[in-house]
Structure formats: structure tokens, C-alpha cells
Enzyme design. Structure first.
Site, PDB file in Angstrom:
ATOM      1  N   LYS A   1       0.841  -1.204   0.000  1.00  0.00           N
ATOM      2  CA  LYS A   1       0.000   0.000   0.000  1.00  0.00           C
ATOM      3  C   LYS A   1       0.874   1.252   0.000  1.00  0.00           C
ATOM      4  O   LYS A   1       2.085   1.185   0.276  1.00  0.00           O
ATOM      5  CB  LYS A   1      -0.918   0.000   1.216  1.00  0.00           C
TER       6      LYS A   1
ATOM      7  N   TYR B   1      14.880  31.754   3.433  1.00  0.00           N
ATOM      8  CA  TYR B   1      13.713  32.547   3.843  1.00  0.00           C
ATOM      9  C   TYR B   1      13.761  32.880   5.330  1.00  0.00           C
ATOM     10  O   TYR B   1      14.101  32.042   6.165  1.00  0.00           O
ATOM     11  CB  TYR B   1      12.418  31.781   3.567  1.00  0.00           C
TER      12      TYR B   1
ATOM     13  N   ASP C   1      11.882  23.663  -3.326  1.00  0.00           N
ATOM     14  CA  ASP C   1      12.625  22.856  -4.286  1.00  0.00           C
ATOM     15  C   ASP C   1      14.117  22.734  -3.976  1.00  0.00           C
ATOM     16  O   ASP C   1      14.829  22.040  -4.708  1.00  0.00           O
ATOM     17  CB  ASP C   1      12.491  23.457  -5.691  1.00  0.00           C
TER      18      ASP C   1
END
Length: 385
Positions: free
Chosen positions: A41, A269, A317
Site C-alpha cells: 500500500k 527565507y 525545491d
């Protein structure tokens, strides 16, 4: 194939030989006659469902287990013919589709059976009845609920009761009292079941932990999930080490930019990191959109066989690391796996995030290509993009 079959410098490696090794280790632990459901799964816990399914069956697993009908159909359409069980909820209106694909589904409600009996089936609908012995998630809890469901099997030959099963909530814990209580509840339900149902059914109760720790208590099948991928389900089981396991998953990237920053310069950031002196900063093309989430700021990665910390916030990213020296562009970076004498394990990443190792490979998104290896040779690259 080569790494050039995709167009980025980040990828996961899945060693199918390790899947084979782990399955064979469990087979050596189980009693004769106990078979294995390979649990694939969630894209085989992030490893690659089709590839792992093929390997597991090749290694001796007799059937596959997934959570969703969509997952089962994907395996069927990939040419897999082995029995497949959907362990989670399947909508009543999708039961016909399940039968057409020869997929077994889970039942635990009489209302579900009442709805399903009104549909027309060209092929038998194979069902596994789930018993809730203490997980508290889904499943039959009383003999009355069981009887109500069994009545529908007696009245409709289209329905085939293939198995009964349960799931243990604490099989991986040191204290076994609750596990034993669940076993008692299962035996109580099964004693009633034997009185009212004469046909043979399969029984599967064991997950990875129960299968490895209590092999003599297992029934016809066990469900081999997290440990098929080389990860122990808890620290307790890891310490007991009932069988040896080898992790199949690693996560790799490369340096795409290296620069020297003066003291006091900010990185990423929010300017949450400032250089303390002149520092070499490397950029890695992987971020939280790939599953390497922002909370991993401060975690270490391997470059040149040495540990280097992630500095500044992880971007969507990309993320940055503090290097101990200048390295050439293209230098390999290992986020999970071995480099030289050092290793960053899935367990270490999980501990850093205060979660369980199951979650880590599942987090790595479809954007990250999977490279599959067998006996040291790359055999396939799966790149959904």
C-alpha cells in the site's frame, strides 16, 4: 539505463535485493505452512508498488495487500495476477469493479452487505471479514455483528468468504498484555465463527511485529509491511532483533551550487541562519515539495562521507548546507543511506521529526525518481514526471 533518464539531480534508490533478503529472513522465522501477504500500500511505503510487488512475489510472497481499490487495480493493470486484498474501506458501488479485477475486499458492516447484494456480479466477490479485537478502527466487534454479515453469505452464492482477519495495535511494544487481550478476543470470536460457519477460510492476524516476535502464534498468512522494507516497527523490536533486516531505501542528490559567504550573511527565507564566520554553503535541489519538509532544518546530510548540517529554512525545491570546505559541483549528497563509514538512517530522520520510520519513505513525493537495483545493478528507473 543511467541517471540521465530523468532531468534532475535528486533521486531515491530502492534495492530490490534487500526486499528479497528481508522476505527470506521472515520465511525462515515463520512456522511451516504460514505464508506471506506482501503489503505494498501507499506505493509500497514510498518504495514503488509495482516493482516491489513483482520482487515480493518472486521472493516467495503468495499474495499482496493494499489499502485502496485504486492501488489494487493499478497492480492488476501492470500485469500482476497474484491474489490482492484491499484492507481498507471499499465503497459498496465499487464492489462490482473489485470482482471484475479479481480483487478481494474487506467487509465489516451488514449495511455494506445489504447495499452490495443489489448489484449484479459476473464474477464472485471475494471478501475478508475484519474483526476489531482492540484496534478501534474498523471491524466487527460482536458475534451479533458477525452473524448479521454471515447471513448475507448464506443467501447469496455470489459472495465468497475467503478469510477473516484482525490487526494488533501493540504487537511492537515491550508490554504484551494488550496484545494478548486482542488474541483472547480473536479466539472468542473465532470459537463462535467455527460453530456457525462450516466452510474453510484463511486466517491472518500478524503484522510485521507480531510475525517476527510471535511466529508460532501466526495462522495461515501474515502481513509483512514495514519490515519487508528493512525497517523495524519499533525500538523494542529493533533491540530484540528477531530477524536481521536490511533497509532497501536511500535518498540521494548532488551539489548544484557552492559559494563562500562572509561572516554575518543570511541564508534562506526569514534569514533564520547567519554565518558565524566565512563559510562554504552548498545548495541541493530537493525541498519540501519532494517530501524533505521544512522541519528538517538542522538535520545533517552526508558529503564526502562526512556529516554536514542543513542551514536556513528548507525551500519548496532546494535547501542549503554548511560545508567544511569547497566541493566540486555534482558532488554526491546522501540524505538517507551510507557514504563511506557513515550512515544516516530512516530511523534517525524519523527521530529528528519525532515520528515513526514508516512515515519517512512515504513522505518522499512522486517528483523524486526511483532507481531500482538488483544485485548491484540498476534494472529500472521510475519517473512519473
Amino acid at each position: 539505463m543511467s541517471i540521465e533518464t530523468f532531468y534532475r539531480d535528486s533521486w531515491a534508490e530502492v534495492d530490490l535485493s534487500k526486499i528479497d533478503y528481508n522476505i527470506r529472513q521472515l520465511q525462515g522465522r515463520l512456522s511451516a505452512g504460514t505464508e506471506i501477504y506482501a503489503v505494498v500500500k501507499a506505493n509500497a511505503y514510498g518504495h514503488g508498488d509495482i516493482q516491489v510487488a513483482h520482487q515480493a512475489l518472486k521472493s516467495g510472497a503468495k499474495a499482496l495487500a493494499v489499502s485502496l481499490l485504486d492501488e489494487a487495480i493499478r497492480l492488476r493493470e501492470a500485469g500482476i495476477e497474484a491474489p490482492i486484498l484491499v484492507m481498507g474501506w471499499t465503497r459498496p458501488e465499487d464492489a462490482v469493479t473489485a470482482s471484475e479485477y479479481r480483487v478481494s475486499v474487506t467487509v465489516f458492516q451488514k449495511e455494506w452487505m445489504e447495499k452490495v447484494q443489489h448489484f449484479h456480479f459476473e464474477k464472485p466477490l471475494k471478501l475478508h471479514m475484519k474483526w476489531d479485537t482492540g484496534m478501534g478502527r474498523i471491524g466487527v466487534r460482536t458475534t451479533k455483528e458477525m452473524d448479521d454479515i454471515l447471513d448475507h453469505f448464506r443467501n447469496n452464492p455470489t459472495f465468497e468468504l475467503e478469510a477473516v482477519f484482525t490487526h494488533f495495535a501493540t504487537a511492537d511494544e515491550e508490554e504484551t498484555g494488550y496484545f494478548e487481550e486482542q488474541e483472547r478476543r480473536f479466539k472468542h470470536l473465532f470459537s463462535h465463527f467455527e460453530r456457525v460457519w462450516q466452510e474453510n477460510v484463511e486466517i491472518h492476524t500478524g503484522n510485521s511485529a507480531a510475525s517476527m516476535r510471535f511466529p508460532d502464534r501466526m495462522k495461515n498468512f501474515v502481513r509483512f509491511g514495514i519490515s519487508m522494507y528493512g525497517l523495524y516497527p519499533s525500538d523494542v523490536v529493533k533491540e530484540e532483533r528477531p530477524i536481521a533486516l536490511e533497509p532497501a531505501f536511500s535518498l540521494q542528490s548532488r551539489l548544484i551550487h557552492v559559494k563562500k559567504l562572509d561572516a554575518g550573511e543570511a541564508v534562506s527565507y526569514g534569514a533564520t541562519y547567519h554565518t558565524r564566520k566565512e563559510e562554504w554553503i552548498g545548495t541541493i535541489p530537493l525541498g519540501y515539495a519532494d517530501g524533505w519538509i521544512r522541519k528538517l532544518q538542522g538535520m545533517e546530510v552526508l558529503v564526502d562521507g562526512k556529516r554536514h548540517p542543513i542551514v536556513g529554512r528548507i525551500c519548496m525545491d532546494q535547501f542549503m548546507i554548511r560545508l567544511d570546505q569547497e566541493y566540486p559541483l555534482g558532488t554526491k549528497v546522501t540524505l538517507i543511506g551510507k557514504q563511506g563509514a557513515h550512515e544516516i538512517t530512516t530511523d534517525e530522520v524519523a527521530d529528528y521529526l519525532e515520528t515513526i520510520n514508516y512515515e519517512i519513505p512515504c513522505m518522499i513525493s512522486y517528483r523524486v525518481p526511483r532507481m531500482f537495483f538488483e544485485n548491484g545493478h540498476m534494472v529500472e528507473v521510475d519517473n512519473p514526471l
